[in-house]
Design an enzyme around this catalytic site. Structure first.
Site, PDB file in Angstrom:
ATOM      1  N   GLU A   1     -29.003  21.646-140.560  1.00 38.70           N
ATOM      2  CA  GLU A   1     -29.222  20.275-139.672  1.00 38.70           C
ATOM      3  C   GLU A   1     -28.346  19.883-138.588  1.00 38.70           C
ATOM      4  O   GLU A   1     -28.962  19.569-137.371  1.00 38.70           O
ATOM      5  CB  GLU A   1     -29.655  19.253-140.632  1.00 38.70           C
TER       6      GLU A   1
ATOM      7  N   ARG B   1     -17.703  18.347-138.402  1.00 31.73           N
ATOM      8  CA  ARG B   1     -18.388  16.973-138.832  1.00 31.73           C
ATOM      9  C   ARG B   1     -16.889  16.377-139.060  1.00 31.73           C
ATOM     10  O   ARG B   1     -16.209  16.774-140.111  1.00 31.73           O
ATOM     11  CB  ARG B   1     -19.130  17.203-139.951  1.00 31.73           C
TER      12      ARG B   1
END
Ligand code: ADP
Length: 360
Positions: free
Chosen positions: A135, A201
């Site tokens: 994603e 991230r």
């Protein structure tokens, strides 16, 4: 059965914790279909996906976000954007089944946690295989693509330091790197993006859009996100929160904290008298401000840590939600002495699904 999906990656879905986002690429007519069968298949898919009735009462096609004349894998066409609650996946699949989708498509590009969770169901109910993508890869791919295709994609708030005056203005995002990306969905993910294939991230928080909607439903009895935002628009969080001036009687001058600053979110609500005098609107506003400011704070710390000055906010929490966008723009500007800039993108929550059809 005819499989056009191997040659034409036409549909991408992002099955999130709250919403399922779907993008459908409709090639322009001038691209002659290879065969009569393909022409019929395309026509059916088109009819199915561009009619609102096709995805039930809870599905919406965001017509204002439609992108015409864009190029995907050397074909020109139109991108249609559709969303429905993930909780309705069962009925969506039943509907798709009853419309004979199983005969039209064999593969759909998919991302989001639901691409794993619902994989078996897609196979069983409509005989569709999900081609899965990560994603965050998809999200970044979608963002970079949308900005190159649509010149009005990226914007910021002018006069961010005064919320009553702040106004949307176009931002030129053609030199995007580096930027911090804050995806506010049910939860929040924060990435540092230094190049198309160079990102990590760096943080996240479970206090996200889902938390806002959950708490707001508990506190106000609202039943939809739109209602929660409407209530919040009419409310006043200073009736609910404890401000610096409620504690100091004015500013906390030594450290430059203005009296109007929230010192304690919901900090007045331990008092019975205060509780009986607040309205549902005040509670909705306080919930929105609490969640938004917390995300703003974490985003800002990430930007400072990474030494990056552009902070891009996406995700459906920002849908129909200018209060949060202005608050985030204010927070980035004010607390950084005007060195950080909050940026926003028109296609908010659709970048993940868009990215999947680009990654194929
Ligand atoms: P996810 O992929 O986790 O579902 P999204 O980016 O789609 O994340 O954002 C979901 C959030 O968007 C919800 O938690 C809510 O705050 C907000 N939201 C915006 N529109 C809606 C809607 N119509 N229904 C539910 N939530 C919505």
């Amino acid at each position: 059965r005819n499989d056009i999906s191997s040659t034409l990656p036409a549909i991408g879905v992002d099955v999130g914790g709250t919403l399922t986002k779907l993008v459908y690429f409709e090639p322009n007519d001038e691209d002659e279909p290879a065969s009569e069968v393909e022409a019929r298949v395309l026509k059916n898919i088109r009819r199915y996906l561009t009619k609102n009735s096709a995805y039930g009462k809870t599905g919406h096609r965001d017509i204002h976000l439609q992108m015409d004349n864009v190029e995907i894998h050397n074909k020109k066409g139109t991108l249609h954007f559709i969303r429905f609650p993930t909780a309705e996946m069962g009925s969506f699949l039943q509907l798709a089944k009853s419309k004979g989708m199983a005969k039209l498509l064999t593969t759909v590009c998919a991302t989001g946690g639901g691409a794993f969770k619902f994989e078996e169901e897609f196979k069983r109910e409509v005989n569709i295989r999900l081609k899965k993508f990560d994603e965050l890869d998809a999200l970044i791919k979608g963002i970079l693509y949308a900005d190159t295709q649509c010149k009005t994609e990226c914007y910021y708030y002018e006069n961010a330091s005064d919320i009553s005056l702040s106004q949307k203005a176009r931002f030129d995002f053609s030199q995007p790197y580096p930027f911090i990306l804050v995806n506010i969905g049910s939860g929040v993910s924060i990435l540092a993006v230094r190049g198309a294939n160079d990102y990590k991230r760096i943080s996240g928080t479970s206090l996200g859009g889902g938390t806002f909607l959950g708490l707001c439903s508990l506190l106000t009895g609202c039943t939809t996100f739109e209602e929660a935002i409407q209530l919040a628009t009419k409310g006043d969080h200073t009736k609910v929160d404890k401000l610096v001036r409620d504690i100091y009687g004015g500013d906390y001058e030594r450290f430059g904290l203005p009296g109007s600053l929230v010192a304690s979110s919901f900090g007045q609500m331990n008092s019975k008298e205060r509780r009986v005098s607040v309205t549902r609107e005040d509670l909705a506003n306080a919930t929105l401000v609490t969640i938004t400011n917390n995300i703003g704070l974490i985003a800002r710390m990430c930007a400072v840590n990474e030494k990056i000055d552009k902070v891009v906010f996406v995700g459906n929490f920002l849908r129909v939600n200018p209060i949060s966008m202005k608050l985030l723009a204010f927070a980035m500007d004010y607390w950084s002495d005007h060195t950080l800039k909050a940026l926003f993108l028109e296609h908010e929550g659709y970048f993940g699904c868009l990215g999947t059809i680009l990654l194929t």
